[in-house]
Write an enzyme that holds these catalytic residues in place. Structure first.
Site, PDB file in Angstrom:
ATOM      1  CG  ASP A 106      81.126  40.280  28.104  1.00  0.00           C
ATOM      2  OD1 ASP A 106      81.221  40.308  29.337  1.00  0.00           O
ATOM      3  OD2 ASP A 106      80.979  39.228  27.433  1.00  0.00           O
TER       4      ASP A 106
HETATM    5  N1  URA Z   1      77.019  36.599  28.294  1.00  0.00           N
HETATM    6  C1  URA Z   1      78.181  36.995  27.749  1.00  0.00           C
HETATM    7  O1  URA Z   1      78.973  36.173  27.314  1.00  0.00           O
HETATM    8  N2  URA Z   1      78.425  38.310  27.684  1.00  0.00           N
HETATM    9  C2  URA Z   1      77.571  39.264  28.119  1.00  0.00           C
HETATM   10  O2  URA Z   1      77.852  40.466  28.005  1.00  0.00           O
HETATM   11  C3  URA Z   1      76.361  38.830  28.677  1.00  0.00           C
HETATM   12  C4  URA Z   1      76.106  37.488  28.756  1.00  0.00           C
END
Ligand code: URA
Length: 272
Positions: A106
């Protein structure tokens, strides 16, 4: 391709370092001594040796990036800096055009991102059937009760009608804000926006090891366990560990050993 460029790309040193190696007389091309760094070679057909050992050309490159908050795991984006832009900031024009990030983190997640042009390896690492482990360090709000931790480990409903595969929770700890390092304290404060934090707020830190990679999976799992992720960082993918010396935004090439390790790390024995 120039001989010095070829050897630099093969990780035998920087351009200046490989020039010295070439001038020292230890390099041969097709059995003949090659002392000119600018000599042109055909990297696909010429046999280049250093000290009698053959150098084999690989079309593939492998980088580890410590992804910072605020950049996107994409090759191009109209609004945000991408992880490929960051790689170019670090390495200049040496970055091959066909590189891409293996999977996504993310925009606000930090940590280990493998960037390569090896589509075959990416396919294996991301295949849901291979169950390659991904380990995340996270800080969450409040405390998470034992029964919720058990649910995280056994499988939890993250709201799309399916239950997550078994996972492992490791190194679970509880701290007040001042129990964290300066960097994490600042992030926790930023994520709370303008709210003043009560001095006695408790936070939970842990490592969560997953065998799958569903959309926003860690955040959704922690939310299903009754808390909220404030800080998330990937620290490992298969055998590949985030290099602690890399600051957010920095990258480096994988070593030969790391490449061999990650190519052999699919976890086919994992039984969901
Ligand atoms: N899980 C999440 O919630 N975000 C990420 O970036 C990776 C795994």
């Amino acid at each position: 391709m120039r001989l010095d460029k070829y050897l630099a790309e093969m990780s035998y040193g920087t351009r200046n370092e490989v020039k010295k190696i070439i001038r020292s007389g230890s390099v041969t091309v097709n059995g003949l001594a090659a002392v000119k760094p600018e000599m042109k070679i055909n990297e696909l057909s010429d046999i280049v040796c250093i000290g009698g050992e053959e150098v084999s050309y690989s079309q593939y490159v492998y980088y580890m990036l410590n992804k910072p908050d605020g950049c996107v795991s994409a090759t191009s984006d109209n609004r945000h800096k991408t992880v490929i832009d960051l790689l170019k900031d670090n390495l200049g024009n040496n970055v091959k055009k066909d590189v891409f990030p293996v999977g996504r983190l993310d925009i606000d997640t930090e940590g280990l991102l493998l960037i390569t042009n090896d589509g075959g390896l990416a396919h294996i690492l991301l295949s849901p059937k291979k169950h390659v482990e991904k380990a995340y360090y996270l800080i969450a709000e409040g405390t998470i009760p034992d029964n919720a931790i058990k649910q995280l480990e056994e499988g939890i409903d993250i709201g799309d009608g399916t239950i997550t595969l078994p996972s492992r929770v490791e190194n679970i700890k509880q701290y007040r804000l001042d129990g964290f390092g300066e960097y994490e304290q600042k992030i926790i404060a930023d994520r709370h926006g303008n709210e003043t934090l009560p001095d006695n707020s408790i936070y939970t830190s842990m490592e969560l090891v997953l065998h799958e990679g569903r959309y926003h999976q860690v955040k959704r799992m922690v939310e299903a366990a009754g808390s909220k992720v404030l800080y998330l960082k990937r620290v490992r993918m298969g055998t590949l560990k985030l290099d602690r010396d890399l600051k957010p935004g920095e990258c480096r090439e994988l070593t030969y050993k790391e490449i061999e390790g990650i190519k052999n790390c699919c976890n086919a024995d994992f039984k969901p």
